[in-house]
Design an enzyme around this catalytic site. Structure first.
Site, PDB file in Angstrom:
ATOM      1  N   ASN A   1       0.781  -1.243   0.000  1.00 25.48           N
ATOM      2  CA  ASN A   1       0.000   0.000   0.000  1.00 25.48           C
ATOM      3  C   ASN A   1       0.815   1.297   0.000  1.00 25.48           C
ATOM      4  OD1 ASN A   1       0.583  -0.854   2.726  1.00 25.48           O
ATOM      5  ND2 ASN A   1      -0.748   0.771   3.414  1.00 25.48           N
TER       6      ASN A   1
ATOM      7  N   GLU B   1       4.674  -4.797  12.060  1.00 25.67           N
ATOM      8  CA  GLU B   1       3.757  -3.650  11.943  1.00 25.67           C
ATOM      9  C   GLU B   1       2.584  -4.127  11.108  1.00 25.67           C
ATOM     10  OE1 GLU B   1       4.598  -1.057  13.653  1.00 25.67           O
ATOM     11  OE2 GLU B   1       6.734  -1.427  13.961  1.00 25.67           O
TER      12      GLU B   1
ATOM     13  N   CYS C   1      -2.588   1.762   6.753  1.00 22.67           N
ATOM     14  CA  CYS C   1      -2.877   1.016   7.980  1.00 22.67           C
ATOM     15  C   CYS C   1      -3.595   1.924   8.962  1.00 22.67           C
ATOM     16  CB  CYS C   1      -1.587   0.486   8.576  1.00 22.67           C
ATOM     17  SG  CYS C   1      -0.321   1.733   8.758  1.00 22.67           S
TER      18      CYS C   1
HETATM   19  P1  NAD Z   1       0.429  -8.987   3.173  1.00 24.29           P
HETATM   20  O1  NAD Z   1       0.593  -9.479   4.566  1.00 24.29           O
HETATM   21  O2  NAD Z   1      -0.438  -9.720   2.262  1.00 24.29           O
HETATM   22  O3  NAD Z   1       1.855  -8.880   2.471  1.00 24.29           O
HETATM   23  C1  NAD Z   1       2.907  -8.174   3.076  1.00 24.29           C
HETATM   24  C2  NAD Z   1       4.217  -8.749   2.597  1.00 24.29           C
HETATM   25  O4  NAD Z   1       4.333 -10.084   3.082  1.00 24.29           O
HETATM   26  C3  NAD Z   1       4.347  -8.829   1.095  1.00 24.29           C
HETATM   27  O5  NAD Z   1       5.663  -8.520   0.719  1.00 24.29           O
HETATM   28  C4  NAD Z   1       4.055 -10.282   0.813  1.00 24.29           C
HETATM   29  O6  NAD Z   1       4.652 -10.761  -0.363  1.00 24.29           O
HETATM   30  C5  NAD Z   1       4.692 -10.929   2.025  1.00 24.29           C
HETATM   31  N1  NAD Z   1       4.237 -12.284   2.282  1.00 24.29           N
HETATM   32  C6  NAD Z   1       3.016 -12.807   2.087  1.00 24.29           C
HETATM   33  N2  NAD Z   1       3.009 -14.108   2.427  1.00 24.29           N
HETATM   34  C7  NAD Z   1       4.253 -14.409   2.840  1.00 24.29           C
HETATM   35  C8  NAD Z   1       4.878 -15.593   3.314  1.00 24.29           C
HETATM   36  N3  NAD Z   1       4.215 -16.733   3.427  1.00 24.29           N
HETATM   37  N4  NAD Z   1       6.183 -15.535   3.658  1.00 24.29           N
HETATM   38  C9  NAD Z   1       6.871 -14.389   3.562  1.00 24.29           C
HETATM   39  N5  NAD Z   1       6.342 -13.237   3.098  1.00 24.29           N
HETATM   40  C10 NAD Z   1       5.039 -13.247   2.754  1.00 24.29           C
HETATM   41  O7  NAD Z   1      -0.033  -7.445   3.339  1.00 24.29           O
HETATM   42  P2  NAD Z   1      -0.456  -6.447   2.183  1.00 24.29           P
HETATM   43  O8  NAD Z   1      -1.831  -6.808   1.734  1.00 24.29           O
HETATM   44  O9  NAD Z   1       0.618  -6.281   1.188  1.00 24.29           O
HETATM   45  O10 NAD Z   1      -0.491  -5.068   2.986  1.00 24.29           O
HETATM   46  C11 NAD Z   1      -1.614  -4.532   3.584  1.00 24.29           C
HETATM   47  C12 NAD Z   1      -1.566  -4.749   5.070  1.00 24.29           C
HETATM   48  O11 NAD Z   1      -0.422  -4.110   5.619  1.00 24.29           O
HETATM   49  C13 NAD Z   1      -2.750  -4.137   5.771  1.00 24.29           C
HETATM   50  O12 NAD Z   1      -3.208  -5.015   6.763  1.00 24.29           O
HETATM   51  C14 NAD Z   1      -2.167  -2.875   6.387  1.00 24.29           C
HETATM   52  O13 NAD Z   1      -2.867  -2.391   7.500  1.00 24.29           O
HETATM   53  C15 NAD Z   1      -0.808  -3.340   6.748  1.00 24.29           C
HETATM   54  N6  NAD Z   1       0.089  -2.203   6.962  1.00 24.29           N
HETATM   55  C16 NAD Z   1       0.522  -1.936   8.237  1.00 24.29           C
HETATM   56  C17 NAD Z   1       1.320  -0.828   8.471  1.00 24.29           C
HETATM   57  C18 NAD Z   1       1.814  -0.507   9.860  1.00 24.29           C
HETATM   58  O14 NAD Z   1       2.741   0.281   9.984  1.00 24.29           O
HETATM   59  N7  NAD Z   1       1.242  -1.083  10.904  1.00 24.29           N
HETATM   60  C19 NAD Z   1       1.686  -0.011   7.417  1.00 24.29           C
HETATM   61  C20 NAD Z   1       1.239  -0.313   6.131  1.00 24.29           C
HETATM   62  C21 NAD Z   1       0.444  -1.418   5.922  1.00 24.29           C
END
Ligand code: NAD
Length: 481
Positions: A154, A250, A287
């Site tokens: 995002n 996070e 987020c």
């Molecule tokens: P996601 O968890 O689907 O993916 C995040 C990352 O994890 C990606 O690089 C993805 O390829 C990787 N990933 C997925 N499966 C994996 C696995 N099995 N092993 C290793 N890596 C893996 O999240 P998303 O949909 O890309 O992002 C949106 C989410 O992120 C929302 O929930 C949002 O709230 C959160 N977010 C949190 C913050 C914060 O600071 N708290 C900031 C931005 C986004």
């Protein structure tokens, strides 16, 4: 789509550009066209990158790190139009939101440049106890060997910046795996850093499907720290697999904007502006986006038309048009899921006040009033530009109970002019951040940021906290007073 050429990118491993036979396509959410390809990297690619990272010992002085970070920030500034264009193409957010993200990333690097110059070592005199001695104890911070960074879709530029800038400032080596959905801007950032003078061992980028490369990013023996930003299920899976490794997780949010009943008409108008901007910024894909607007009953009838009027004014459409104020969400499926949650809420008694129609991933700012607090729309993280209003009693304890009745605990915003009530909410909400008269997402890129409960493991980000997290404190003492 205006002609820009399809990018065919390689990974950045140890100063080389590495391709694989299989490639992952990157789609422009607005038209679904392919705008680029990145390699479908395998575990062996991540393995090699971590070997390079762990065996490289940076000798960059504080001054040199400052200069690299400073220059990288300047280059982001000079190239903000190019970066914004790719943010629009890979993420589908509107150009205005993309420009905003480039400015944030620029700030991250400027703050990290400044922090690189600061030595936060401590000194303790030892002659201050019953058994005191004529000595001094000192602390110094040392980099770890290798950091694994896994980033979400995002904020393709800013999330990576928040990982890599503090890593460089603290003289660490990082291997980043950006999301397969929006990996292109991260690769541009890597090139900007190399151009600014960063040794390529200090920031490498691998790409791939999570099922092929994900495990290696978590379990590789050379990893000292995992810094992950993304969803709750993936974060919790990492926590299980990474075991003893230091981790920053996070995760998701479900942030409220709470509008209290001490506000005048003018104040409610201001609150409505915050509510609509906070729910729709970055297409609601932050987020810390406002995911629930809790409005106390006695002001709700005044607040709702004000929010509705502002939502209706938002120009949504072609993300590349500089006048557009709201672009797409990441893909059609996400848009459909969020729209369905609106219809489920309607069946549960909510009123849809504005829904001018969805076209694929282009989800408008849907205004929904009288949403039941336990509706899926506001119980789950609805990662889109929905503006859901929950009417809550004129009793602050009850409002806090409703606000806290979520598994998330990232941030919050409160609109009140009563300092006593503001303080009561700051103390009563189970969240990582509480902003009075601001969006939950408001922060400085160097102030501590991060959630509790399912929103994170309590480890804060922000340039200063991340630099601490990325280092080991060494304590030493000398026999001089
Ligand atoms: P996601 O968890 O689907 O993916 C995040 C990352 O994890 C990606 O690089 C993805 O390829 C990787 N990933 C997925 N499966 C994996 C696995 N099995 N092993 C290793 N890596 C893996 O999240 P998303 O949909 O890309 O992002 C949106 C989410 O992120 C929302 O929930 C949002 O709230 C959160 N977010 C949190 C913050 C914060 O600071 N708290 C900031 C931005 C986004």
């Amino acid at each position: 789509m205006s002609a820009i050429g399809i990018r065919n990118e390689g990974m950045r491993i140890g100063g080389e550009i590495v391709f694989t036979d299989e490639a992952i396509p990157v789609h422009y959410p607005y038209t679904k066209e392919v705008v680029g390809y990145v390699p479908a990297g395998q575990a062996e690619h991540a393995h090699r990158a971590f070997e390079i990272a762990a065996s490289y010992k940076s000798r960059l002085t504080r001054y040199e790190r400052n200069q690299i970070l400073q220059r990288a920030g300047e280059l982001i500034g000079e190239r903000h139009e190019y970066l914004a264009r790719w943010l629009v193409l890979e993420l589908g957010i509107c150009h205005q939101h993309a420009i905003y993200e480039t400015r944030r990333a620029q700030d991250v690097f400027q703050f990290a440049a400044a922090e690189a110059l600061r030595d936060d070592g401590k000194v303790f005199s030892c002659d201050l106890t019953h058994n005191g001695k004529a000595r001094k104890i000192f602390t110094t911070r040392e980099p770890v060997n290798a950091i694994s960074a896994i980033t979400p879709f995002n904020h393709p530029l800013n999330m990576v910046s928040h990982k890599v800038a503090p890593s460089i400032a603290s003289n660490n080596c990082m291997v980043c795996k950006p999301t397969e959905l929006t990996p292109l801007t991260c690769l541009t950032l890597a090139d900007i850093l190399y151009e600014a003078g960063l040794p390529p061992e200090m920031f490498q980028v691998v790409t791939g499907w999570p099922q092929d490369i994900g495990d290696e990013m978590i379990t590789n023996e050379n990893i000292d720290i995992i810094t992950f930003t993304g969803s709750v299920p993936v974060g919790k899976m990492i926590a299980t697999k990474a075991a003893y490794k230091r981790q920053a997780l996070e995760l998701g949010g479900n942030d409220p904007l709470i509008v209290l009943n001490d506000l005048s008409y003018g104040d409610l108008d201001r609150a409505a502006t915050i509510a609509v901007a906070g729910a729709t910024g970055n297409s609601g894909q932050r987020c810390t986006a406002i995911k629930r607007i809790l409005v106390q009953d006695s002001v709700a009838d005044t607040f709702v038309p004000l929010a509705l009027e502002k939502a209706k004014k938002i120009k949504f459409g072609d993300p590349q048009d500089p006048k557009t104020e709201l672009g797409c969400v990441i893909h059609d499926k996400a848009a459909e899921l969020f729209e369905n949650r609106v219809y489920i809420a309607q069946k549960e008694g909510a009123d849809i006040l504005y829904h001018p129609g969805r076209q694929g991933a282009l989800l408008p700012p849907i205004v929904v009033d009288k949403v039941p607090p336990d509706s899926e729309l506001v119980r789950e993280e609805t990662f889109g530009p929905i503006i859901p209003i929950i009417r809550v009693p004129d009793n602050d304890d009850e409002v806090m109970r409703i606000s806290n009745a979520t598994k998330y605990g990232l941030s919050s915003g409160i609109c009140t002019n009563d300092l006593n009530r503001a303080i009561a909410y700051i103390n009563g909400l189970h969240v990582g951040t509480c902003n009075i008269w601001e969006q939950p997402g408001y922060r400085l890129e160097m102030s501590p940021f991060g959630g509790i409960k399912d929103s994170g493991n309590g480890v804060k980000e922000g340039v200063i906290e991340a630099m601490k997290f990325f280092t080991n404190v060494k304590t030493y003492s000398l026999p001089w007073p």
